[in-house]
Each structure stands twice: as C-alpha cells, then as structure tokens.
Design a protein around this motif. Sequence first.
Motif, PDB file in Angstrom:
ATOM      1  N   ALA A  79       0.817  -1.214   0.000  1.00  0.00           N
ATOM      2  CA  ALA A  79       0.000   0.000   0.000  1.00  0.00           C
ATOM      3  C   ALA A  79       0.853   1.267   0.000  1.00  0.00           C
ATOM      4  O   ALA A  79       0.537   2.240  -0.695  1.00  0.00           O
ATOM      5  N   ASN A  85      -7.699   8.947   3.869  1.00  0.00           N
ATOM      6  CA  ASN A  85      -6.399   9.024   4.535  1.00  0.00           C
ATOM      7  C   ASN A  85      -6.372  10.191   5.512  1.00  0.00           C
ATOM      8  O   ASN A  85      -7.087  11.151   5.360  1.00  0.00           O
ATOM      9  N   ARG A 100     -15.201   3.060   1.337  1.00  0.00           N
ATOM     10  CA  ARG A 100     -14.211   4.116   1.172  1.00  0.00           C
ATOM     11  C   ARG A 100     -13.531   4.400   2.513  1.00  0.00           C
ATOM     12  O   ARG A 100     -14.177   4.494   3.548  1.00  0.00           O
ATOM     13  N   TRP A 112      -8.916   5.324  -0.090  1.00  0.00           N
ATOM     14  CA  TRP A 112      -8.873   3.955  -0.610  1.00  0.00           C
ATOM     15  C   TRP A 112     -10.286   3.463  -0.856  1.00  0.00           C
ATOM     16  O   TRP A 112     -11.201   3.777  -0.087  1.00  0.00           O
ATOM     17  N   ALA A 142      -8.228  -3.488  -3.293  1.00  0.00           N
ATOM     18  CA  ALA A 142      -8.237  -2.099  -2.851  1.00  0.00           C
ATOM     19  C   ALA A 142      -7.521  -1.213  -3.862  1.00  0.00           C
ATOM     20  O   ALA A 142      -6.419  -1.535  -4.325  1.00  0.00           O
ATOM     21  N   ASP A 143      -8.134  -0.092  -4.206  1.00  0.00           N
ATOM     22  CA  ASP A 143      -7.572   0.879  -5.135  1.00  0.00           C
ATOM     23  C   ASP A 143      -7.224   2.160  -4.379  1.00  0.00           C
ATOM     24  O   ASP A 143      -7.976   2.597  -3.500  1.00  0.00           O
ATOM     25  N   PHE A 144      -6.085   2.765  -4.751  1.00  0.00           N
ATOM     26  CA  PHE A 144      -5.676   4.027  -4.147  1.00  0.00           C
ATOM     27  C   PHE A 144      -6.068   5.177  -5.059  1.00  0.00           C
ATOM     28  O   PHE A 144      -5.818   5.131  -6.268  1.00  0.00           O
ATOM     29  N   SER A 204     -12.229  -0.177  -1.394  1.00  0.00           N
ATOM     30  CA  SER A 204     -12.036  -1.621  -1.338  1.00  0.00           C
ATOM     31  C   SER A 204     -13.355  -2.345  -1.557  1.00  0.00           C
ATOM     32  O   SER A 204     -14.435  -1.818  -1.247  1.00  0.00           O
TER      33      SER A 204
END
Length: 274
Positions: free
Chosen positions: A155, A274, A271, A199, A187-189, A201
């Motif tokens: 990650a 961060n 979602r 993120w 999971a996509d950033f 997921s």
Amino acid sequence: MTEFPQVLTIAGTDSGGGAGIMADLKTMQARHVFGTAVVVAVTAQNTIGVQDFMALPAKLINEQFRSIASDFTIKACKTGMLADAEHVHVVAEALQKYDFGPLTVDPVMIAKGGAPLLADNAIETVRKELIPLATVVTPNLPEAERLTGLAIKDANDMVTAGVALQKLGAKNVIIKGGHVTDPQAAADFVLLADGSSFWLSAPRTETIRTHGTGDTLSACLTAELAKGVPMATAIQTAKAYVTAAIQATIQVGHGHGPLNHWATPSDEVSRHDN
C-alpha cells in the motif's frame, strides 16, 4: 426528444466483445450516455488471447477525430489501447486540438491473456505526451510500475506511485490494486487533484472472468464525468460498477471471460479516507 451526454472512446477493438471499444460502448450504454469511438487498432481476439492486431493509418485516425468533432458534443473521453509511440503521438495531438471534456487515460499495456498491446518504445511517449493531458489516469499495478519506474509491492508503494504519476501531470490518479495478492479484498488508491486521497475496497471474487475490467472501469468513470458527477463520486461509482460486473458473472467463451455489463453498481464498495 431526450438528450443524453455524448462520450468518446479512443482505443482498439476486441472481436471477442469483452474488452476494448466493445466493452467501453457496452458500459457507456449501461450508464446512460451515448458512446462514440475513434478506432486506433483492430485486434483478432477472444477470451483465450490476442491472436493478431493492426494499428490503423494516422490519416484515418485523424479523420475519425475530425468526424466526431464536427457533429457531436463530447462531454468526456477516454483512451485505451494505443499500440505504439506513433499512435500515442497522433492521439495526443488530436486531444490538444479538440475539446472533448475531461480525459480519462487508461494506459493499456498488456491484454488479460498476456499479449502486449503497447510497444515498449511507447511508454515514454505515454509518459511525456499523454499523461500530462489526463484529467484522471487509471493504471493497474504493472502499468503504474512501468510509468513511474517504481516497484510496487504494498500500500505504501501505491501511494508513492500515485504521487509520482501526479508529478508527471495527471490531475487525478487511481492505482488499481487488483494485482496485490490479498485474498479477501481488492483495494484501489485514489489521489485527487486537491491533494486529498482515499482507498476504495471491495470483496474479491474468485473468478477467471475478468476480461475487460480496466476498460470497463475507465469507461464507467468517463460516463459519470460526462454527466457532471464530481470526480470522487464518479470514481466510487466506477469501482462499484466493476465490482458488480465481476460478481454477477456470465459464461461466455473458454478462457478469461468478460464481465456482466448489465450489472448495477454494488453496495459492497467501502471508502477509507487518509
């Protein structure tokens, strides 16, 4: 008379119907926008692999751009398979000439079956000429590694690569984490133009029917942007649509089968800011 937003895909065909322009147009139709296309390359392809492909002459590609621009009001567009450095350059020049709204760059490099769809000498052209035009770029992990020159193992590496892609000129970045070997979730950033990030997921579905996943996500994102949906919401909708299209699998072909483009977005995408 009912009017729908008009969108454009600039990519290669898939004779098997599961990826490329075929997947893009199916997705656009499902998301209630009118899809148009500039064909850059034609493939002989099915769920088992890519048997052959040929890029079209630059003159014909430019004529397609001119035809679209002269008749349609394109609200958003996307790129997919662009074949080689010459064709990346042709497309980048056309995108600077015509106003087709927000640009989603899906830097397609390798087909699901492993066949190369972008020549090695074109990576630098994508990096220097196409990425700086992107409203949003949507690489998977191998593509992000090629574009940034960074190894992505976890990650933290995905975050670092996202920042690097933004420094190349892309306003917004989605790094798709499907290649990370987490058996539970994909999971996509997401890194947005304002510097915020989060993120997305979703539960991982064990299936080989994932042909055209990247095309479908970028086409859905393009459709949502054409409707005027905010970037973060459009990205989440695209993730939810692809998740459902994988979960509601259909039996087509004998290899890496296509997604179910009739699917409605899943409510299982979460979602995490961060």
